[in-house]
Design a protein around this motif. Structure first.
Motif, short mmCIF file in Angstrom:
data_model
loop_
_atom_site.label_atom_id
_atom_site.label_comp_id
_atom_site.label_asym_id
_atom_site.label_seq_id
_atom_site.Cartn_x
_atom_site.Cartn_y
_atom_site.Cartn_z
N ILE A 50 0.85 -1.19 0.00
CA ILE A 50 0.00 0.00 0.00
C ILE A 50 0.88 1.24 0.00
N VAL A 53 -2.88 5.98 1.30
CA VAL A 53 -4.02 5.75 2.18
C VAL A 53 -4.94 6.96 2.09
N PRO A 102 -2.28 4.58 9.18
CA PRO A 102 -1.23 5.01 8.27
C PRO A 102 0.18 4.86 8.84
N VAL A 105 1.11 1.28 8.47
CA VAL A 105 1.53 1.00 7.10
C VAL A 105 2.92 1.58 6.85
N VAL A 112 4.65 5.55 2.06
CA VAL A 112 3.20 5.70 2.00
C VAL A 112 2.80 7.17 2.13
N LYS A 181 -3.73 1.56 -3.56
CA LYS A 181 -4.34 2.49 -2.61
C LYS A 181 -5.30 1.75 -1.68
N MET A 182 -5.42 2.23 -0.45
CA MET A 182 -6.42 1.72 0.47
C MET A 182 -7.25 2.88 0.99
N THR A 184 -10.25 3.79 3.52
CA THR A 184 -11.08 3.34 4.63
C THR A 184 -12.34 4.20 4.72
#
Length: 350
Positions: A50, A53, A102, A105, A112, A181-182, A184
């Motif tokens: 990833i 975020v 984050p 990550v 990131v 990409k993530m 949430t």
């Protein structure tokens, strides 16, 4: 092959396995072995794949009132009472030392991007109304945190109106196209409270809620390449009222109080209605995630992460003393429990 048992990393449940270790600090998690080849598709993603975020949601993701106030000092007449501490938001903050998704990550991928920083005065939506002057993004601090205090599911499209162009301008166009990409999404707490508000109650039924969430997901799928959407389940907001009733920690201030902020707080019948909505919302979220499971050679997926939040188990100071409604810094850190992944863990996208 990863386990089908769902457990939580930073309470976001984005790794589906039994973790090798549970630690007190992100920095204590052991490093992962470097990948020998890039992830082949959405079903092969590790946490260190990833690169970007982002988040959509409400005042919890925005970190509203997290730091509380000193009632022996300035009391409620303090800017902190109406500030969002986005840099410590459990789902999007990247302030130094913050226990957040984050930063978790970042422990595995130092490159990131997207997390929010520092704090600013609250920006909010009021029902179906999002706009100036109440709703003001601060891009240099919000970054890719599109959350708005007061938001309900019907406001997700407004948040995407900010997030998508901000994402394109924030990172290089090649990265926008090629990086994993993530995003949430946590939404539904205000929807529960709004179910007793006659002006908006028809917009927060389980069917309406699901339609708004799925519309946001469809827009993400069509406009943001190489993305996994993490749908964070709703929790039963009603639990704050028995937890905080009669507590000296919760000082009535006539301005920001849980019974004022949630119009459903007045009766047991209304609280039961909120609980039923939370359960129904989660059924809808699970159904949406099932519809958008990752596939071989795919570049998009949705995963559902049940909320591990049982408010009755909280100490009262896990809520902000501003209103005894929003999570305090302790609450955000409690949500962001740390479990360390191992090399074979993959995001549960299928």
């Amino acid at each position: 092959m990863v386990s089908s048992k769902s457990v939580f990393a930073l309470s976001i449940a984005f790794i589906s396995n039994v973790f090798a270790a549970s630690v007190a600090s992100i920095s204590d998690c052991p490093a992962l072995s470097p990948r020998t080849s890039p992830a082949k598709d959405i079903t092969d993603l590790r946490i260190d794949d990833i690169n970007i975020v982002a988040g959509l949601g409400d005042s919890i993701m925005a970190g509203f009132a997290m730091m509380g106030v000193d009632y022996q000092g300035t009391g409620i007449i303090n800017v902190s009472a109406v500030s969002e501490y986005r840099g410590n938001s459990y789902a999007m903050g990247v302030d130094t030392g913050a226990v957040t998704l984050p930063n978790f990550v970042k422990h595995y991928n130092s490159k990131v991007q997207g997390g929010s920083v520092l704090s600013h005065l609250a920006s909010f939506c009021n029902g179906d109304s999002c706009g100036f002057p109440e709703t003001i993004y601060r891009p240099l601090r919000d970054n890719l945190n599109g959350a708005q205090s007061g938001a309900v599911a019907m406001n997700l499209n407004f948040e995407l109106d900010y997030l998508i162009p901000r994402m394109k301008s924030y990172i290089l166009s090649t990265s926008y196209k090629n990086d994993w990409k993530m995003i949430t999404i946590q939404i539904g707490s205000n929807d529960q409270c709004a179910s007793c508000n006659s002006t908006i109650m028809d917009k927060v039924t389980p069917e309406a809620y699901a339609n708004y969430v799925e519309a946001a997901i469809e827009r993400i799928k069509s406009e943001i390449p190489k993305t996994v959407v993490n749908l964070f389940g709703t929790f039963k907001v009603s639990g704050v009222f028995p937890l905080t009733a009669g507590q000296s920690y919760c000082v009535p201030n006539g301005f920001l109080q849980n019974t004022i902020e949630c119009s459903c707080s007045s009766s047991a019948e209304n609280l039961a209605k909120m609980d039923a909505l939370s359960d129904a919302y989660n059924v809808k979220l699970q159904s949406i995630a099932d519809k958008y499971k990752g596939t071989a050679n795919g570049t998009f997926a949705v995963m559902y992460s049940p909320a591990p939040i049982q408010i009755s188990s909280f100490p009262v100071d896990a809520l902000s003393n501003v209103d005894c409604f929003h999570p305090s810094l302790k609450g955000h850190q409690w949500i962001a429990k740390i479990n360390c992944p191992v090399d074979t863990d993959r995001l549960p996208t299928q």
